[in-house]
Scaffold this motif. Structure first.
Motif, PDB file in Angstrom:
ATOM      1  N   LYS A  15       0.847  -1.194   0.000  1.00 36.45           N
ATOM      2  CA  LYS A  15       0.000   0.000   0.000  1.00 36.45           C
ATOM      3  C   LYS A  15       0.883   1.245   0.000  1.00 36.45           C
ATOM      4  CE  LYS A  15      -3.479   0.382   2.975  1.00 36.45           C
ATOM      5  NZ  LYS A  15      -4.222   0.189   4.237  1.00 36.45           N
ATOM      6  N   VAL A  16       0.645   2.144  -0.965  1.00 35.10           N
ATOM      7  CA  VAL A  16       1.429   3.407  -0.972  1.00 35.10           C
ATOM      8  C   VAL A  16       0.454   4.592  -0.916  1.00 35.10           C
ATOM      9  CG1 VAL A  16       3.434   2.505  -2.216  1.00 35.10           C
ATOM     10  CG2 VAL A  16       1.521   3.427  -3.506  1.00 35.10           C
ATOM     11  N   PRO A  17       0.843   5.632  -0.199  1.00 41.14           N
ATOM     12  CA  PRO A  17      -0.076   6.768  -0.059  1.00 41.14           C
ATOM     13  C   PRO A  17      -0.298   7.515  -1.378  1.00 41.14           C
ATOM     14  CG  PRO A  17       2.064   7.288   0.895  1.00 41.14           C
ATOM     15  CD  PRO A  17       2.111   5.837   0.510  1.00 41.14           C
ATOM     16  N   ILE A  18      -1.506   8.048  -1.554  1.00 45.72           N
ATOM     17  CA  ILE A  18      -1.820   8.845  -2.732  1.00 45.72           C
ATOM     18  C   ILE A  18      -1.721  10.325  -2.365  1.00 45.72           C
ATOM     19  CG2 ILE A  18      -3.570   9.427  -4.472  1.00 45.72           C
ATOM     20  CD1 ILE A  18      -4.829   6.665  -3.919  1.00 45.72           C
ATOM     21  N   TRP A  19      -0.918  11.028  -3.125  1.00 43.68           N
ATOM     22  CA  TRP A  19      -0.757  12.473  -2.931  1.00 43.68           C
ATOM     23  C   TRP A  19      -1.315  13.212  -4.152  1.00 43.68           C
ATOM     24  CZ3 TRP A  19       2.444  15.454   0.659  1.00 43.68           C
ATOM     25  CH2 TRP A  19       2.880  14.695   1.760  1.00 43.68           C
TER      26      TRP A  19
END
Ligand SMILES: [Zn+2]
Ligand SMILES: [Zn+2]
Length: 866
Positions: A355-359
């Protein structure tokens, strides 16, 4: 050699000359009156409309020279005069060299200013346009431009725009024209859609301080992207185009090879909105295990979804949009200070399930790639900077490989961005080189169904719908039963209605003309509605130069055989501001016409020349700055020849030219000098006037003859080569100086009449491409009867042009020490310089002081030392 500083040179020679003149009154009697002479020839040329007509069925070699057609704004500006003076000089030069020359002119006469004038001055656009054309055409004729007016093309006439409609139907059949709903650029001032090419730094190309808005509309597009690869590849063939233009086109097409990878949104319910995948485009899929965030453009549809239920995020995103627009307006989107906000949502890296953060970030552009990137801070400058600022994890996945494996650096300085490395921390792909990684990981993405290797282009399809009145009606109908129905070919042209209320309220003005809109469906006979958008005016200019070859054809846009004779255009001349818009569209149109089977050539233009701007007081001329130099005023004060010659003389044609009043005054004086010389020395009734120049000329005559042949060589070479017409003109000036220098010899009859005749005839021929009016007058004064336009260009004799050399003895204190070889008519300083540079002389006078230098021309040099 740098170009001469014109104004000063001319002023200096003019002063030197006037002080030498024996008699001022004599000069007044012989004063050159450009108005009298130019009007005389202007009248004569008007009487012969076929004067500059290209020959049909000619066996001569063809030459197609073309200047970009103007928009009929009402008055020519100096930039036009410069552009056309270059083209006209070339056309005349090619005529004189025996070519069948095509040199046409026309009017890019649809477009918004006509409509705006209609609104503000209450003049119908057609009337406004045609009266402007009449004005500009009169100016062009007064300037003496040699156009074949029998081929004049006016794009707002139905006999022209019917072929725009015809092409549109053909393109529609071929799948090159299509309709779709999409986000489009909207200029609120133009009240119309703009193509991507018409958005300059985020603003309208016409209204450079009006930011372009995004609107969602149904629009017609031309599939230019189908030719993206060919448009790019064929740039390599265009070796006679300026490198600058080719580079601009390459960048605009913007091909890049990489991988599309789909990141799914984490925790998305299966019944949620369709937008649950973020496609990122990357050229470095080998670094994907180092991706520690996904970044979206503020206008990305997923951002809109995420922000819909989050007013705080919405406000922050709006702030990013505002920053982005500001940077675009300032033209430095590349330098924008990078800001971003986390959305609180996550996406899943399909390679490792992480899971990678969405910016959302202000430096990601929606109109570039997919509007989304994966951020790999360890291996990308920009991502590194961003991650440092916002404290996002930086994860090393590539380490450098040197020639020697021992040299492998486990922890290279970051960001480490080269491809010269191998993968670490990358699961099953660890150990691969970067290059292998890109290949294998692309293949893996494709096999697993979450991505693929792909080529992306910056170039987008060309949106041609305009919600304006003054343009070509798009020949399409909408039937309730049959949907979109093309207008049958036999019903073309779809005529633009004349009497329009074109109040600027937004929305297509044609929609308010029921007689236009309401029609019958050709398929079912039921009621149908016409398309009310008109075509982008760049459609008109995309193929106009083909129409010139066969301008009155009623059966086809042009005849194939005639086209084949004239194309490609041998020389096209215009401003570099058209490098992207017109010059990409017309290349596309040519390729589409080829695929339609209309033509065989792949490219429209063999050689392209882009001239520099004309400025005044260092700035572009503009009404608001009040620094406009009017061609009419210059013609009235100095004559058309002087204006034409000056714009060619004042700077090399590819550079910017800063207008100097003193410069054109100097040109006027120069033309006066030429006129007075011929007035005094033309002796067409002399019995020897037409005899061969004798081979055994006296020295002074030989020097003049040499100067003549050198000048012919210089001017001819420049036409063939680098087009530095400024140096051509200064060479002709030098020849005139030499003629004045020989006046005494002429008076003493030491210049034989045949040579005096030849040098004057050649002088006039050399001037003819640049200053046609005075040249025709002088030609007549020299007793020539034939048309100067088709008189053969003078030839030079290389042997005669060669400098004669003499040997000069060099003495020191009266004793012969050496001999030097110099050109026969060398100036004294030149001879001294050579004498002092001689090895024997240098060593003989080393350490001594030169007291005196004596030069007896052609005899000896004596240097007195102590
Ligand atoms: Zn605008
Ligand atoms: Zn129907």
């Amino acid at each position: 050699m740098p170009p001469p500083d014109n104004s000063e040179t001319i002023t200096a020679t003019a002063n030197a000359r006037s002080s030498r003149l024996p008699d001022r009154e004599r000069e007044n009697d012989e004063r050159y009156d450009p108005q009298r002479v130019e009007n005389k020839w202007f009248q004569l040329w008007q009487q012969d409309p076929s004067l500059y007509a290209a020959e049909a069925d000619s066996t001569k070699k063809k030459y197609y020279v073309l200047e970009m057609l103007p928009y009929p704004s009402g008055v020519l500006h100096m930039g036009h005069v410069r552009n056309y003076s270059i083209g006209d000089a070339l056309a005349r030069y090619m005529w004189m060299n025996g070519y069948n020359v095509l040199h046409p002119m026309g009017w890019d006469s649809f477009g918004l200013p006509a409509e705006n004038a209609a609104i503000s001055a209450n003049v119908p656009p057609r009337q406004w346009t045609l009266s402007n054309i009449a004005n500009m055409k009169a100016q062009m004729k007064r300037l003496g431009f040699a156009y074949d007016w029998s081929r004049e093309v006016t794009t707002c006439f139905p006999e022209y725009y019917r072929w725009n409609q015809w092409f549109f139907l053909k393109f529609h059949e071929m799948g090159l024209a299509y309709r779709k709903k999409s986000k489009v650029n909207w200029c609120p001032k133009c009240a119309t859609v703009l193509a991507n090419e018409q958005v300059v730094n985020g603003c309208c190309w016409r209204h450079q301080s009006t930011p372009v808005e995004q609107r969602e509309l149904e629009q017609w597009f031309l599939r230019i992207t189908k030719y993206a690869d060919e448009l790019l590849r064929d740039l390599d063939k265009l070796t006679d185009w300026p490198e600058k233009v080719r580079t601009m086109q390459r960048n605009w097409i913007g091909r890049s090879e990489g991988t599309l990878v789909d990141f799914k949104l984490a925790n998305t319910k299966s019944d949620a909105a369709a937008a649950s995948t973020i496609s990122v485009f990357t050229t470095r899929v080998d670094t994907i295990f180092g991706a520690t965030s996904v970044q979206l453009a503020p206008q990305h549809p997923i951002v809109a979804d995420l922000a819909a239920k989050n007013p705080d995020l919405r406000a922050k995103v709006d702030q990013l949009i505002a920053e982005q627009r500001k940077a675009k307006e300032a033209g430095d989107i590349g330098e924008i200070e990078k800001h971003g906000v986390p959305t609180g949502s996550y996406a899943i890296n399909p390679f490792n399930g992480e899971k990678v953060p969405i910016w959302v970030a202000n430096y990601i552009l929606m109109d570039y790639g997919t509007g989304a990137i994966m951020s790999v801070p360890a291996h990308d400058e920009r991502d590194y900077e961003f991650a440092k600022k916002y404290n996002i994890e930086i994860r090393l996945v590539i380490v450098p490989v040197g020639d020697d494996p021992e040299e492998t650096v486990a922890e290279p300085p970051l960001p480490f961005t080269t491809m010269n490395g191998s993968l670490v921390n990358s699961g099953p792909f660890s150990g691969l080189t970067c290059e292998e990684g890109v290949k294998k990981m692309s293949a893996h993405a494709e096999k697993s169904g979450f991505g693929k290797a792909t080529v992306t282009y910056r170039l987008k399809d060309w949106g041609i719908s305009r919600q304006r009145y003054w343009g070509t009606p798009i020949p399409m109908l909408y039937c309730e039963k049959d949907g979109i129905v093309p207008v049958p070919e036999k019903d073309l042209p779809v005529i633009l209605p004349e009497n329009m209320d074109s109040t600027l309220t937004g929305g297509s003005p044609l929609g308010r003309v029921p007689e236009f809109v309401i029609t019958t469906c050709p398929k079912c006979g039921g009621p149908a509605r016409r398309e009310t958008d008109t075509m982008d005016t760049f459609v008109d200019s995309s193929w106009y130069f083909y129409r010139y070859t066969d301008a009155h054809n009623h059966r086809a846009p042009f005849d194939r055989e005639i086209e084949e004779y004239w194309f490609p255009i041998d020389q096209y001349i215009g401003g570099v501001e058209h490098a992207i818009l017109h010059l990409i569209y017309s290349r596309f149109w040519t390729k589409a016409m080829r695929d339609l089977g209309l033509i065989k050539n792949d490219e429209p233009v063999a050689r392209l020349f882009t001239q520099g701007m004309v400025t005044y007081q260092g700035a572009a001329m503009s009404k608001s700055r009040g620094n406009v130099v009017s061609p009419d005023e210059m013609i009235a004060r100095f004559g058309a020849d002087a204006a034409r010659l000056y714009v060619l003389f004042a700077a090399p044609p590819d550079r910017d030219l800063d207008w100097q009043d003193s410069g054109i005054e100097g040109i006027q004086r120069f033309l006066g000098r030429v006129y007075r010389f011929v007035l005094r020395n033309a002796r067409p009734d002399h019995p020897d006037w037409r005899k061969q120049v004798p081979g055994d000329l006296p020295l002074q005559a030989r020097v003049l003859q040499r100067k003549l042949h050198q000048t012919i060589k210089r001017v001819s070479d420049d036409f063939q080569g680098r087009w530095h017409f400024n140096t051509c003109v200064s060479a002709i000036m030098e020849l005139v100086n030499a003629l004045y220098g020989a006046e005494e010899a002429i008076a003493k009859n030491s210049i034989p009449s045949p040579l005096l005749a030849e040098v004057q005839r050649s002088l006039v021929l050399l001037l003819a491409p640049f200053a046609p009016f005075i040249s025709h007058e002088l030609w007549e004064m020299l007793g020539e009867k034939g048309n100067l336009l088709k008189a053969p260009w003078p030839k030079y004799d290389a042997a005669l042009a060669k400098e004669e050399e003499i040997e000069v003895p060099v003495q020191i204190n009266g004793k012969l020490r050496s001999r030097i070889v110099v050109p026969a008519d060398s100036a004294e300083d030149f001879v001294f310089d050579h004498a002092l540079a001689d090895e024997k002389i240098r060593s003989a006078i080393a350490g001594k002081q030169i007291v005196k230098k004596i030069h007896i021309a052609g005899k000896l040099v004596n240097i007195v030392v102590k």
